[in-house]
Design an enzyme around this catalytic site. Structure first.
Site, mmCIF file in Angstrom:
data_model
loop_
_atom_site.group_PDB
_atom_site.id
_atom_site.type_symbol
_atom_site.label_atom_id
_atom_site.label_comp_id
_atom_site.label_asym_id
_atom_site.label_seq_id
_atom_site.Cartn_x
_atom_site.Cartn_y
_atom_site.Cartn_z
ATOM 1 N N CYS A 182 0.821 -1.216 0.000
ATOM 2 C CA CYS A 182 0.000 0.000 0.000
ATOM 3 C C CYS A 182 0.855 1.267 0.000
ATOM 4 O O CYS A 182 0.447 2.294 -0.544
ATOM 5 C CB CYS A 182 -0.926 -0.003 1.209
ATOM 6 S SG CYS A 182 -2.240 -1.227 1.064
ATOM 7 N N CYS A 241 15.453 4.031 -0.505
ATOM 8 C CA CYS A 241 14.001 4.189 -0.678
ATOM 9 C C CYS A 241 13.462 4.710 0.659
ATOM 10 O O CYS A 241 14.154 5.422 1.375
ATOM 11 C CB CYS A 241 13.338 2.883 -1.126
ATOM 12 S SG CYS A 241 13.441 1.556 0.077
#
Ligand code: ZN
Length: 384
Positions: A195, A342
């Protein structure tokens, strides 16, 4: 197993008043309400699905609600994780949801399990509950919960959400299929986005979590038809529910006729979370800061999505979103050290593996991602 009525706990006068709308339901009645009081449900994860789940289970009067979580509330959680509030940002999700549930219904007992569900503790935790509800969004925990439920003979109320679509089912290997009957093995790491990468409509876990709560309550009181043998698919954009029949697979590796899995496994390795993370590939935020300060030659490669860069970014990083790494690898200099980053170091690890397969040799993964950079080096970089 439903207890015999004689052994069910009595309801106090305040409880009778509180649960009045349940007591008038023929399928629930006083006996059903007592079964809820005697019952126990383990909610795995206090996030998007866990929030509505735990709230409705507590409101309904489920006597014992166990919750497993080890995360802290982040501001970006509040768009969907409705058990938590702004005042709880930075605090433990478990503490936050426990306080909310105690306020909602003081007649239920909340058992916090501040832990990462793992093969070393899962069977013991699962064993203590009547019904297990999986509210997590990662494959490692999903397979772990499934296997622990099959091995302990417990019903597993499954839900998952992504973007505008959700799914729910009840896996109970004693009377129907388990999750591995559908998907015997996890997908390769990084193939299916989570998600955080793909986004999720905030109200979606409200719909799916409420369906899971409904099924948990029906299992406890023994009413109605549950989702055993059915996969419910929900599309919020089309506003459509569909249903798929699920069959038990006689060749299922854990609940089939000749199971090959007889104990819990290393789910992180199975799902590609950590197996390739050798220490030599990792660089910590502090070490990276030191090496940058010394002027060491390297290229920071940020593999996050564009909307994440708008929140927090490294000033001199090259931006190559993970999904474009295979096609854009030729733009990256092979001879220079590439430090991949990231949000939390999982996607960048996947990028490292992709680049290594393409023949790159000078690679490091920033362990913990930009989040650890913010925590350990530069607190002016916003966390999300
Ligand atoms: Zn199975």
């Amino acid at each position: 197993m439903r207890p015999v009525e004689a052994s069910l706990p009595e309801l106090s006068l305040p409880e009778l008043r509180r649960y009045g709308r349940h007591l008038t339901l023929a399928e629930m009645g006083e006996e059903g309400q007592k079964r809820l009081k005697a019952g126990s449900v383990l909610v795995v994860g206090a996030g998007g699905l866990g929030s509505p789940l735990a709230l409705y289970l507590a409101a309904a009067g489920v006597g014992t609600i166990g919750i497993v979580d080890f995360d802290a509330v982040e501001e970006s959680n509040l768009q969907r994780q409705i058990a938590h509030g702004t005042a709880s940002v930075g605090k433990s999700k478990l503490a936050s949801i426990t306080a909310r549930l105690a306020d909602l219904n003081p007649y239920v007992t909340v058992v916090p399990h501040e832990a990462y569900l793992h093969r070393t503790n899962a069977l013991e935790i699962v064993r203590a509950y009547d019904v297990i509800v999986d509210g997590t969004d990662n494959f490692a925990t999903r397979y772990l919960v499934n296997d622990a439920c099959v091995l302990e003979g417990k019903p597993n109320v499954y839900g998952s959400i992504l973007r505008f679509e959700g799914q729910a089912s009840v896996f109970d290997a004693r009377v129907g299929p388990c999750y591995r009957c559908l998907f015997p093995e996890p997908p390769p790491a990084g193939v299916i986005p989570n998600c955080a990468e793909a986004g999720v409509l905030g109200v979606l876990p409200g719909v799916i979590g409420s369906i899971q709560a409904t099924e948990a309550i029906k299992l406890l009181i023994g009413a109605g038809d549950t989702l055993v043998g059915r996969l419910l698919l929900y599309d919020a954009l089309e506003m459509r529910f569909r249903e798929m029949r699920l069959r038990k697979d006689p060749r299922c590796p854990i609940c089939g006729e000749q199971p090959s899995i007889r104990e819990l496994q290393d789910y992180d390795a199975l799902c590609g979370v950590k197996p390739h993370e050798s220490a030599a590939d990792q660089i910590g935020a502090r070490e990276l800061a030191d090496r940058l300060a010394r002027g060491e030659d390297m290229v920071l490669v940020d593999v996050r999505e564009p909307h994440e860069l708008a929140i927090a970014k490294f000033p001199n990083a090259v931006h190559v979103p993970l999904r474009t790494v295979p096609t854009r690898a030729s733009e990256l200099p092979r001879e220079r050290l590439l430090v991949l980053t990231c949000h939390k170091g999982v996607r960048s690890q996947r990028a490292l593996e992709i680049l290594r397969e393409l023949g790159f040799t000078r690679l490091k993964n920033l362990a913990g991602g930009i989040d650890s950079w913010s925590r350990e080096v530069d607190s002016s970089v916003p966390r999300y």
